[in-house]
Design a protein around this motif. Structure first.
Motif, PDB file in Angstrom:
ATOM      1  N   ASN A  97      16.076 -26.296 -46.632  1.00 28.22           N
ATOM      2  CA  ASN A  97      15.517 -25.762 -45.397  1.00 28.22           C
ATOM      3  C   ASN A  97      15.967 -24.317 -45.201  1.00 28.22           C
ATOM      4  OD1 ASN A  97      14.385 -28.327 -44.637  1.00 28.22           O
ATOM      5  ND2 ASN A  97      16.465 -28.973 -44.075  1.00 28.22           N
ATOM      6  N   PRO A  98      15.259 -23.570 -44.353  1.00 29.94           N
ATOM      7  CA  PRO A  98      15.696 -22.198 -44.079  1.00 29.94           C
ATOM      8  C   PRO A  98      17.118 -22.175 -43.544  1.00 29.94           C
ATOM      9  CG  PRO A  98      13.495 -22.569 -43.217  1.00 29.94           C
ATOM     10  CD  PRO A  98      14.012 -23.908 -43.662  1.00 29.94           C
ATOM     11  N   ARG A  99      17.828 -21.129 -43.848  1.00 30.52           N
ATOM     12  CA  ARG A  99      19.194 -20.998 -43.397  1.00 30.52           C
ATOM     13  C   ARG A  99      19.277 -21.092 -41.872  1.00 30.52           C
ATOM     14  NH1 ARG A  99      21.555 -15.969 -46.424  1.00 30.52           N
ATOM     15  NH2 ARG A  99      22.291 -17.152 -48.195  1.00 30.52           N
ATOM     16  N   PRO A 100      20.162 -21.910 -41.329  1.00 29.44           N
ATOM     17  CA  PRO A 100      20.286 -21.993 -39.867  1.00 29.44           C
ATOM     18  C   PRO A 100      20.830 -20.689 -39.299  1.00 29.44           C
ATOM     19  CG  PRO A 100      22.030 -23.239 -40.923  1.00 29.44           C
ATOM     20  CD  PRO A 100      21.094 -22.824 -42.024  1.00 29.44           C
ATOM     21  N   LEU A 101      20.463 -20.396 -38.058  1.00 28.57           N
ATOM     22  CA  LEU A 101      20.944 -19.186 -37.409  1.00 28.57           C
ATOM     23  C   LEU A 101      22.456 -19.262 -37.196  1.00 28.57           C
ATOM     24  CD1 LEU A 101      18.226 -18.663 -34.643  1.00 28.57           C
ATOM     25  CD2 LEU A 101      18.474 -17.377 -36.794  1.00 28.57           C
ATOM     26  N   ALA A 102      23.119 -18.126 -37.361  1.00 21.54           N
ATOM     27  CA  ALA A 102      24.522 -18.031 -36.985  1.00 21.54           C
ATOM     28  C   ALA A 102      24.611 -18.065 -35.464  1.00 21.54           C
ATOM     29  CB  ALA A 102      25.119 -16.732 -37.520  1.00 21.54           C
ATOM     30  N   PHE A 103      25.756 -18.486 -34.943  1.00 25.60           N
ATOM     31  CA  PHE A 103      25.932 -18.434 -33.494  1.00 25.60           C
ATOM     32  C   PHE A 103      27.296 -17.850 -33.154  1.00 25.60           C
ATOM     33  CE2 PHE A 103      27.523 -22.648 -34.645  1.00 25.60           C
ATOM     34  CZ  PHE A 103      28.684 -22.782 -33.888  1.00 25.60           C
ATOM     35  N   LEU A 163      28.710 -19.352 -39.292  1.00 26.19           N
ATOM     36  CA  LEU A 163      27.566 -19.477 -40.185  1.00 26.19           C
ATOM     37  C   LEU A 163      27.630 -20.844 -40.866  1.00 26.19           C
ATOM     38  CD1 LEU A 163      28.693 -16.302 -40.401  1.00 26.19           C
ATOM     39  CD2 LEU A 163      26.631 -16.107 -41.779  1.00 26.19           C
ATOM     40  N   PRO A 164      26.804 -21.797 -40.439  1.00 26.35           N
ATOM     41  CA  PRO A 164      26.817 -23.133 -41.061  1.00 26.35           C
ATOM     42  C   PRO A 164      26.343 -23.069 -42.516  1.00 26.35           C
ATOM     43  CG  PRO A 164      25.677 -23.143 -38.931  1.00 26.35           C
ATOM     44  CD  PRO A 164      25.852 -21.708 -39.324  1.00 26.35           C
ATOM     45  N   VAL A 165      27.066 -23.742 -43.389  1.00 23.70           N
ATOM     46  CA  VAL A 165      26.696 -23.824 -44.809  1.00 23.70           C
ATOM     47  C   VAL A 165      26.348 -25.257 -45.193  1.00 23.70           C
ATOM     48  CG1 VAL A 165      27.457 -23.404 -47.186  1.00 23.70           C
ATOM     49  CG2 VAL A 165      28.154 -21.833 -45.352  1.00 23.70           C
ATOM     50  N   LEU A 166      27.129 -26.218 -44.726  1.00 23.90           N
ATOM     51  CA  LEU A 166      26.916 -27.625 -45.064  1.00 23.90           C
ATOM     52  C   LEU A 166      27.235 -28.474 -43.842  1.00 23.90           C
ATOM     53  CD1 LEU A 166      26.420 -29.851 -47.254  1.00 23.90           C
ATOM     54  CD2 LEU A 166      28.881 -29.765 -47.699  1.00 23.90           C
ATOM     55  N   ARG A 167      26.327 -29.393 -43.510  1.00 28.27           N
ATOM     56  CA  ARG A 167      26.551 -30.304 -42.399  1.00 28.27           C
ATOM     57  C   ARG A 167      26.579 -31.723 -42.932  1.00 28.27           C
ATOM     58  NH1 ARG A 167      21.921 -27.302 -38.835  1.00 28.27           N
ATOM     59  NH2 ARG A 167      23.248 -25.803 -37.767  1.00 28.27           N
ATOM     60  N   GLY A 168      27.303 -32.589 -42.238  1.00 22.93           N
ATOM     61  CA  GLY A 168      27.360 -33.984 -42.661  1.00 22.93           C
ATOM     62  C   GLY A 168      28.760 -34.526 -42.571  1.00 22.93           C
ATOM     63  N   ALA A 169      29.068 -35.506 -43.416  1.00 22.54           N
ATOM     64  CA  ALA A 169      30.385 -36.150 -43.392  1.00 22.54           C
ATOM     65  C   ALA A 169      31.496 -35.140 -43.651  1.00 22.54           C
ATOM     66  CB  ALA A 169      30.431 -37.260 -44.435  1.00 22.54           C
ATOM     67  N   GLU A 209      20.270 -10.379 -37.570  1.00 24.41           N
ATOM     68  CA  GLU A 209      21.725 -10.355 -37.555  1.00 24.41           C
ATOM     69  C   GLU A 209      22.292 -11.487 -38.406  1.00 24.41           C
ATOM     70  OE1 GLU A 209      25.481 -10.166 -34.418  1.00 24.41           O
ATOM     71  OE2 GLU A 209      23.520 -10.858 -33.726  1.00 24.41           O
ATOM     72  N   THR A 210      21.651 -12.655 -38.342  1.00 27.17           N
ATOM     73  CA  THR A 210      22.089 -13.781 -39.175  1.00 27.17           C
ATOM     74  C   THR A 210      22.044 -13.403 -40.646  1.00 27.17           C
ATOM     75  OG1 THR A 210      21.400 -15.486 -37.590  1.00 27.17           O
ATOM     76  CG2 THR A 210      21.534 -16.138 -39.903  1.00 27.17           C
ATOM     77  N   GLU A 211      20.970 -12.737 -41.056  1.00 29.39           N
ATOM     78  CA  GLU A 211      20.833 -12.361 -42.463  1.00 29.39           C
ATOM     79  C   GLU A 211      21.888 -11.342 -42.869  1.00 29.39           C
ATOM     80  OE1 GLU A 211      19.646 -12.861 -46.180  1.00 29.39           O
ATOM     81  OE2 GLU A 211      19.028 -14.033 -44.447  1.00 29.39           O
ATOM     82  N   GLN A 212      22.212 -10.409 -41.983  1.00 26.07           N
ATOM     83  CA  GLN A 212      23.253  -9.428 -42.285  1.00 26.07           C
ATOM     84  C   GLN A 212      24.606 -10.110 -42.458  1.00 26.07           C
ATOM     85  OE1 GLN A 212      22.983  -6.729 -38.973  1.00 26.07           O
ATOM     86  NE2 GLN A 212      21.254  -5.596 -39.819  1.00 26.07           N
ATOM     87  N   LEU A 213      24.925 -11.022 -41.542  1.00 25.09           N
ATOM     88  CA  LEU A 213      26.182 -11.755 -41.646  1.00 25.09           C
ATOM     89  C   LEU A 213      26.202 -12.648 -42.888  1.00 25.09           C
ATOM     90  CD1 LEU A 213      26.575 -12.808 -37.896  1.00 25.09           C
ATOM     91  CD2 LEU A 213      28.025 -11.179 -39.128  1.00 25.09           C
TER      92      LEU A 213
END
Length: 242
Positions: A36-42, A51-57, A201-205
């Motif tokens: 999926n597209p990279r999630p937005l940084a917050f 910056l989320p990279v992996l979600r789950g367990a 900004e997300t892409e820059q980070l």
């Protein structure tokens, strides 16, 4: 970052494969580990961009502090604890963690304990009846290339002495754990909306994060972090804490 509270039992091979795949994906393109597209940084209230990279367990994200970022005013305090074990690799700069001893004693200088329940768009901050006082404990300073661990439930605050830092964080869930913060006794329950970065900004980070991850992978630092995480996970599994 929130690792799931009801995490399935994984094998060490599963953890290594999922993290390695996620890091590789993040370095190579704009898609996450699921395609999926990279999630937005917050912007986290504690002053860093997440910056989320992996979600789950097993959760994996990159935390980035910059002097240019505008910080939100905290509604509680910088003192907090995680529901998950934090394993972190410092990719750039220095990070200081000051741990706290929390004493269940009601006094005029007491803090109220708040439970934090995170959702994609907002955080619920629930005021508990518990009032505590704190005593400053161990201070740990970690520099670039250092790996450190903060156990679930340990209250602390994080300071970046130079104003600029970047860390790779892996979280391992502890069943029944709760994210908590400390704040003024007069503060009640409330919600805070999450402040997301825009796509540019997300892409820059993300570009900067990918450079750090690429260098850390080449130097074997990501593998070192994974070794520490999987060793802790084996211990948790043996003790029945997963």
């Amino acid at each position: 970052m929130n690792a799931t509270a009801t995490a399935p039992i994984l094998s060490v091979a599963d953890i290594r494969a999922s993290v390695a795949t996620a890091v590789e994906k993040y370095i190579l393109d704009r898609d996450d580990a699921s395609g999926n597209p990279r999630p937005l940084a917050f912007r986290h209230p504690l002053g860093f961009a997440c910056l989320p990279v992996l979600r789950g367990a097993v959760g994996l994200c990159v935390h980035m502090w910059t002097t240019a970022s505008v910080r939100d005013d905290l509604t509680t305090s910088p003192f907090h604890c995680h529901s998950w074990d934090l394993h972190s690799l410092v990719l750039e700069g220095s990070v200081l963690n000051q741990c706290l001893d929390v004493l269940d004693i009601k006094a005029s200088e007491a803090y109220r304990v708040f439970e934090v329940r995170s959702h994609p768009e907002f955080d619920e901050i629930h005021a508990s009846r518990d009032l505590v006082v704190v005593r400053m404990g161990e201070t740990r300073l970690n520099n670039a290339r250092d790996i450190y661990h903060l156990a679930a439930g340990v209250f602390h605050r994080t300071v970046v002495p130079g104003g600029e830092a970047c860390t790779m964080v892996i979280g391992l869930s502890r069943p029944g754990g709760t994210d908590r913060s400390l704040g003024p006794p007069s503060t009640g329950s409330h919600c805070r909306r999450r402040r997301y970065c825009d796509p540019e900004e997300t892409e820059q980070l993300a570009h900067r994060a990918a450079e750090h991850l690429r260098a850390a992978t080449a130097e074997g630092l990501v593998e070192r972090l994974l070794a520490a995480v999987t060793c802790e996970y084996v211990t948790m599994t043996v003790e029945g804490e997963t």
